[in-house]
Write an enzyme that holds these catalytic residues in place. Structure first.
Site, PDB file in Angstrom:
ATOM      1  N   LYS A   1     -14.117 -56.293   2.074  1.00 33.71           N
ATOM      2  CA  LYS A   1     -14.466 -55.062   2.406  1.00 33.71           C
ATOM      3  C   LYS A   1     -14.153 -54.718   0.888  1.00 33.71           C
ATOM      4  CE  LYS A   1     -10.714 -51.327   3.467  1.00 33.71           C
ATOM      5  NZ  LYS A   1      -8.854 -51.299   4.069  1.00 33.71           N
TER       6      LYS A   1
ATOM      7  N   SER B   1      -8.383 -47.813   7.776  1.00 31.52           N
ATOM      8  CA  SER B   1      -9.788 -48.328   7.511  1.00 31.52           C
ATOM      9  C   SER B   1     -10.482 -49.412   7.388  1.00 31.52           C
ATOM     10  CB  SER B   1      -9.091 -47.486   6.030  1.00 31.52           C
ATOM     11  OG  SER B   1      -8.552 -48.771   5.221  1.00 31.52           O
TER      12      SER B   1
ATOM     13  N   SER C   1      -4.538 -50.290   7.780  1.00 29.63           N
ATOM     14  CA  SER C   1      -6.123 -50.175   8.271  1.00 29.63           C
ATOM     15  C   SER C   1      -6.823 -51.648   8.047  1.00 29.63           C
ATOM     16  CB  SER C   1      -6.562 -50.245   7.068  1.00 29.63           C
ATOM     17  OG  SER C   1      -6.016 -48.560   6.167  1.00 29.63           O
TER      18      SER C   1
END
Lengths: 478, 99
Positions: free
Chosen positions: A67, A142, A166
């Site tokens: 990420k 996310s 997330s």
């Protein structure tokens, strides 16, 4: 089967039997990225030039997506925000150090909502990621890029971060496994901070065994993160036993109220029957403060975010902009113009909301009140875990929603996190695993929660369920 | 704070923007006022709870005053870190005129 479609444990077995090499696994993943990612857009950049592993020492040479909020030395790390444009960390996050030591092969940085602010990956300065199961829908967020990369076989593993769901919600939307560890289980050193008392890095994987292996690599005490816990890291793969006989699992009635998609409810109830058939004992439980979790979260998380994001001021690194005319003073103008142009709409909303609840005259009514309700939410779980081994809920009230459906209405986006947020407020571990499909053939996620440092219990229940069902073997029609 | 009055006005939003060091365009101020009004209205459901006797939880782990030995250790090299600087002069970060 192509190597990129395999799990990490399958690839390691093939390497051991000398039927595959790490380079072949990496090449298969890159081929898939070249073929599919123009469409899916799971990655925001690839690390093509530096394939950082040594075949001589690599123990776990598995291709992994990272990420874009986890620092990798010398590689841009931007949190998908314009304000961090050009920032290349001069150090590795602890989780990256650990991965490099085991020989993991970093494929690229995955897309995310800016600073992890969102539940759809639409708030990225690079544009949205598509859900591999339906390109018209969001992958969740996310960590949407990480979940979409694993679901579309563009990564074997991925790292995400979870502040309010997330990791788990995108894992559910994309039909993969995602785990938020206990707060303090994984070092946050080198994770760009959103809400420091809630953030945790965790694994996204194709099955429970892979998630257990990856957690074993990244977990552990780190003196560079003063909130990391000095608790022994067990061998999580030893928890992968197909046995839930006699385990007591709670079903919180507050999670099955209005707003839940009937397909989701049906899939969760069917999953409960599978586990009941394996000997687990289910009872209804109550988490009475559930309805206050989102309100509490959006006070606590935004307050911490507004403080954490104060550092992006154009002084040191990243973006700097100066307005053409002086408005206040040259320095203050620079701060304000940089932050106006550098942050997207949702980041501004959260900074403003957090600043408001921390500001003089509102602190007691908002921030302090939020912290007190957080105590009540945590106590709800403490009470249930005195008598129960785990809690089972849906991961999200619906399957993946359509692109653009919630982006104009921030509150409706926040409400999609209703089932995941309490685990962060309470610091407890939670896993999402695939448990079926809706009538529209979209994946549904089952969430299992346990007491602090109860990851082994999560793996045990998740593994028993997974090995009794076919869902983890399903692949999206790309 | 009563429900009859607006929870948050455009002037409040302008004030918070200046505390947050964010310059807002006029349209953004209008949008944010509406968004924050909606969110704060939702958050007001917490008023239903009596929390006077409840201790706040700012952190879930029972940690207090985490210390380490005050030892000299190697750190990142200044030159390496200063490569990230937006503007610099003689090893210092340079910013627009302060006064």
């Amino acid at each position: 089967m192509k190597l990129n479609e395999a799990t990490a444990h399958e690839i390691l077995e093939l390497i051991r039997q000398e039927k595959a090499t790490p380079q072949q696994a990496f090449d298969a993943v890159l081929d898939q990225v070249q073929a599919k990612d123009d469409h899916i857009r799971a990655y925001v950049r690839l690390f093509l030039n530096e394939n950082r592993w040594d075949p001589a020492t690599a123990r776990v040479p598995i291709p992994i997506g990272i990420k874009d909020n986890i620092c990798i030395k010398g590689e841009p790390t931007t949190c998908c925000s314009r304000i961090l444009g050009g920032f290349k960390p001069p150090y590795d996050a602890t989780v990256i150090e650990k991965l490099k030591k085991t020989g993991a092969m970093l494929v690229g940085s995955t897309n995310m909502d800016e600073f992890a602010f969102g539940s759809s990956t639409e708030n990225s300065c690079y544009g949205p990621t598509r859900n591999p199961w339906d390109p018209g829908r969001v992958p969740g967020g996310s960590s949407g890029g990480s979940a979409a990369a694993v679901a579309s076989d563009q990564a074997i593993w991925a790292l995400g971060s979870d502040t309010g769901g997330s990791i788990r919600q995108p894992a559910a939307f994309c039909g993969v496994v995602g785990l938020k560890p206990t707060y303090g289980r994984v070092s946050r050193y080198g994770l760009v901070a959103f809400a420091s008392s809630l953030d945790q890095i965790g694994p996204i994987a194709k099955d429970v065994q892979d998630a257990a292996m990856l957690l074993g690599i990244i977990a552990g005490y780190d003196e560079r993160d003063s909130t990391s816990a000095d608790v022994l890291v067990p061998d999580y793969t030893k928890a992968l036993i197909k046995d839930v006989k006699g385990l007591k699992i709670g079903i919180p009635k507050e999670y099955f109220v209005a707003g839940i998609d009937p397909d989701v409810k049906e899939a969760i109830m069917a999953a409960i029957e599978v586990l009941r058939g394996k000997g687990a004992i289910f009872e209804d439980v109550s988490l009475p403060h559930t309805e206050y979790a989102i309100a509490t979260y959006y006070i606590v998380a935004t307050a911490e975010a507004s403080s954490n994001l104060a550092r992006y001021d154009g002084v040191q690194y990243g973006l700097r902009r100066q307005p053409p005319q002086v408005r206040k003073t040259p320095l203050i103008d620079m701060y304000e113009e940089t932050r106006d142009l550098g942050f997207g709409n949702e980041a501004k909303r959260r900074i403003m909301l957090g600043t408001y609840s921390l500001s003089s005259g509102y602190y007691d009514d908002y921030y302090l009140k939020g912290l007190k309700v957080r105590t009540l939410i945590k106590q709800d779980f403490d009470r249930v875990f005195e008598k129960f081994d785990a809690i089972i809920t849906p991961t999200a009230p619906t399957t993946a929603f359509k692109m653009g459906e919630k982006i104009a209405d921030p509150l409706s986006m926040y409400l999609s996190d209703v089932y995941t947020i309490s685990a962060n407020l309470s610091g407890i571990p939670a896993i999402s695993i695939p448990c079926g499909f809706s009538k529209e053939h979209l994946p549904i996620g089952l969430q299992i929660l346990a007491k602090p440092f109860g990851e082994q219990m999560l793996f045990r229940i998740a593994y028993t369920y997974e090995q009794s069902t076919p869902w983890h073997k399903k692949r999206p029609p790309l | 704070m009563t429900r009859a009055t607006k929870i948050i006005t455009q002037d409040d939003v302008k004030y918070i923007a200046s505390l947050s060091r964010v310059h807002l365009q006029k349209e953004e101020t209008q949008h944010l006022t509406k968004d924050l009004e909606g969110i704060l209205h939702y958050v007001h459901k917490l008023e239903r709870l009596d929390v006077r006797e409840i201790d706040p939880t700012s952190h879930v782990l029972p940690l207090k005053n985490v210390y380490r030995c005050d030892e000299v250790r190697s750190s990142l090299k200044q030159a390496e870190v200063m490569q990230l600087a937006i503007q610099q002069q003689n090893g210092f970060l340079k910013v627009p005129k302060v006064i």
